[in-house]
Design a protein around this motif. Structure first.
Motif, short mmCIF file in Angstrom:
data_model
loop_
_atom_site.label_atom_id
_atom_site.label_comp_id
_atom_site.label_asym_id
_atom_site.label_seq_id
_atom_site.Cartn_x
_atom_site.Cartn_y
_atom_site.Cartn_z
N UNK A 60 0.89 -1.22 -0.11
CA UNK A 60 -0.02 -0.16 -0.15
C UNK A 60 0.99 1.43 0.06
N UNK A 61 0.29 2.25 -0.45
CA UNK A 61 1.34 3.64 -0.66
C UNK A 61 0.23 4.93 0.10
N UNK A 62 1.38 5.67 0.62
CA UNK A 62 0.88 6.85 1.14
C UNK A 62 1.77 8.06 0.75
N UNK A 63 1.09 8.96 0.31
CA UNK A 63 1.93 10.45 -0.31
C UNK A 63 1.10 11.09 -0.99
N UNK A 64 1.72 12.38 -1.11
CA UNK A 64 0.96 13.46 -2.03
C UNK A 64 2.21 14.52 -2.60
N UNK A 120 9.73 24.49 -1.77
CA UNK A 120 9.00 23.97 -0.90
C UNK A 120 9.21 22.48 -0.56
N UNK A 121 9.56 22.20 0.70
CA UNK A 121 9.93 20.77 1.15
C UNK A 121 9.14 20.21 2.07
N UNK A 122 8.99 18.86 2.39
CA UNK A 122 7.95 18.28 3.10
C UNK A 122 8.24 17.03 3.52
N UNK A 123 7.57 16.63 4.60
CA UNK A 123 7.72 15.29 5.16
C UNK A 123 6.43 14.54 5.28
N UNK A 124 6.11 13.47 5.00
CA UNK A 124 5.16 12.40 5.14
C UNK A 124 5.11 11.43 6.22
N UNK A 125 4.11 11.28 6.96
CA UNK A 125 4.08 10.31 8.20
C UNK A 125 2.97 9.52 8.17
N UNK A 126 3.12 8.28 8.58
CA UNK A 126 2.11 7.16 8.96
C UNK A 126 2.28 6.80 10.32
N UNK A 127 1.14 6.30 10.58
CA UNK A 127 1.13 5.46 12.09
C UNK A 127 0.56 4.29 11.84
N UNK A 128 1.28 3.24 12.03
CA UNK A 128 1.01 1.98 11.59
C UNK A 128 0.79 0.76 12.89
N UNK A 129 0.03 -0.20 12.75
CA UNK A 129 0.07 -1.26 13.68
C UNK A 129 0.57 -2.50 12.78
N UNK A 130 1.88 -2.93 13.39
CA UNK A 130 2.45 -4.22 13.00
C UNK A 130 1.85 -5.53 13.24
N UNK A 131 1.22 -6.18 12.36
CA UNK A 131 0.63 -7.42 12.70
C UNK A 131 1.37 -8.38 12.94
N UNK A 132 2.88 -8.27 12.91
CA UNK A 132 3.73 -9.40 12.95
C UNK A 132 4.85 -8.82 14.21
N UNK A 133 4.51 -7.83 14.65
CA UNK A 133 5.41 -7.16 15.76
C UNK A 133 4.71 -7.06 17.15
N UNK A 134 5.56 -6.34 18.03
CA UNK A 134 4.88 -6.08 19.28
C UNK A 134 4.00 -5.11 19.32
#
Length: 282
Positions: A84-88, A134-148
């Motif tokens: 999956x992808x997230x960005x703009x 113009x410069x930017x940052x992109x972020x996501x908060x993820x739940x890791x199904x295979x992690x802690x």
């Protein structure tokens, strides 16, 4: 920022997941080189298969890409399945992304957003200090199904290539935003990828990596400085320059390995930057 805080809080409180056996995270940062650039023999159409091959071979769970145009993103999503992808666009008109790719079968996206590296971070196209673009940052908060049972805050960025003060202020802003997002999201694991356009141990590097809760994955895994750590290859396979691409992670994360990927194809390179990788146990 209040809307972001509420969205993250709701996501973290409303969704619960079973704890599973933890698997290491494979992370890649890759400046793809602007796909519309007039690069002659190194034009995107002549090297895009190399990019797909390198990504497929490493198979990152998380990948941050810089200078990513929409057709480059679409190509990778088509050629390298399972993401999956997230960005703009960093501009209001179509332009490059600081793109985030994440394995669809491993992660659930809880929240995500963008901010600009300026004195007005919420305003698209804003720029400040001596930034040339113009410069930017992109972020996501993820739940890791295979992690802690702990979320992952994944941030991807690209600092200005000309503005020295802009790079320093961008690092300070990035550190402040990471701290704020962490406080909202119950202290997630942090992973930051990017082309920072400045060397390790520069002022911007120290402003970010010098934070008490962050570290440079490459230096953590490779404590001795070597002469071939440059990540901008200029299409020529050079490696003696500065290490301007970094993967920064939480201080308590265990970095199992980190590398600069110098793969070439008959003396042709996937990009004018080497991709970098890290394998991390949060």
């Amino acid at each position: 920022m209040k809307r972001i805080s509420a969205a993250i809080a709701i996501a973290c409180l409303a969704i619960t997941f079973p704890v599973t056996a933890e698997e290491p995270l494979r992370v890649m940062s890759f400046n793809l080189r602007f796909g519309s650039a007039n690069d002659g023999d190194n034009h995107w159409d002549k090297r895009k298969s190399y990019v797909a091959s390198v990504v497929s071979d490493y198979a990152p769970d998380l990948m941050g890409t810089q200078e990513t145009l929409a057709f480059q993103k679409d190509f990778l999503l088509e050629q390298v399945e399972g993401y999956d992808y997230f960005g703009r666009s960093r501009m209001n008109t179509p332009n490059e992304h600081c793109g985030i790719f994440y394995k669809a079968d491993r992660f659930t996206k809880l929240a995500g957003g963008h901010f600009w590296l300026s004195e007005s971070p919420e305003i698209p196209e804003s720029k400040s200090w001596d930034s040339s673009l113009p410069r930017m940052a992109t972020w996501v908060l993820l739940h890791d199904k295979k992690g802690a049972d702990k979320p992952i805050l994944f941030v991807n960025t690209h600092f200005d290539h000309r503005g020295r003060q802009a790079r320093l202020e961008s690092a300070r802003l990035l550190a402040e935003r990471i701290h704020r997002l962490r406080s909202i999201a119950s202290s997630p694991v942090v992973i930051v990828t990017g082309d920072f356009n400045c060397d390790a141990n520069s002022e911007p590097y120290n402003a970010l990596v010098g934070q008490p809760d962050l570290k440079d994955s490459y230096r953590d895994a490779n404590p001795n400085v070597r002469p071939n750590e440059g990540t901008f290859n200029s299409w020529k396979g050079r490696s003696e320059g500065p290490r301007i691409d970094w993967i920064v992670v939480s201080k308590d994360a265990v970095v199992k390995e980190a590398a600069i990927v110098q793969t070439s194809f008959n003396d042709r390179y996937p990009s004018d930057h080497y991709p970098i990788t890290a394998t991390v146990s949060p």
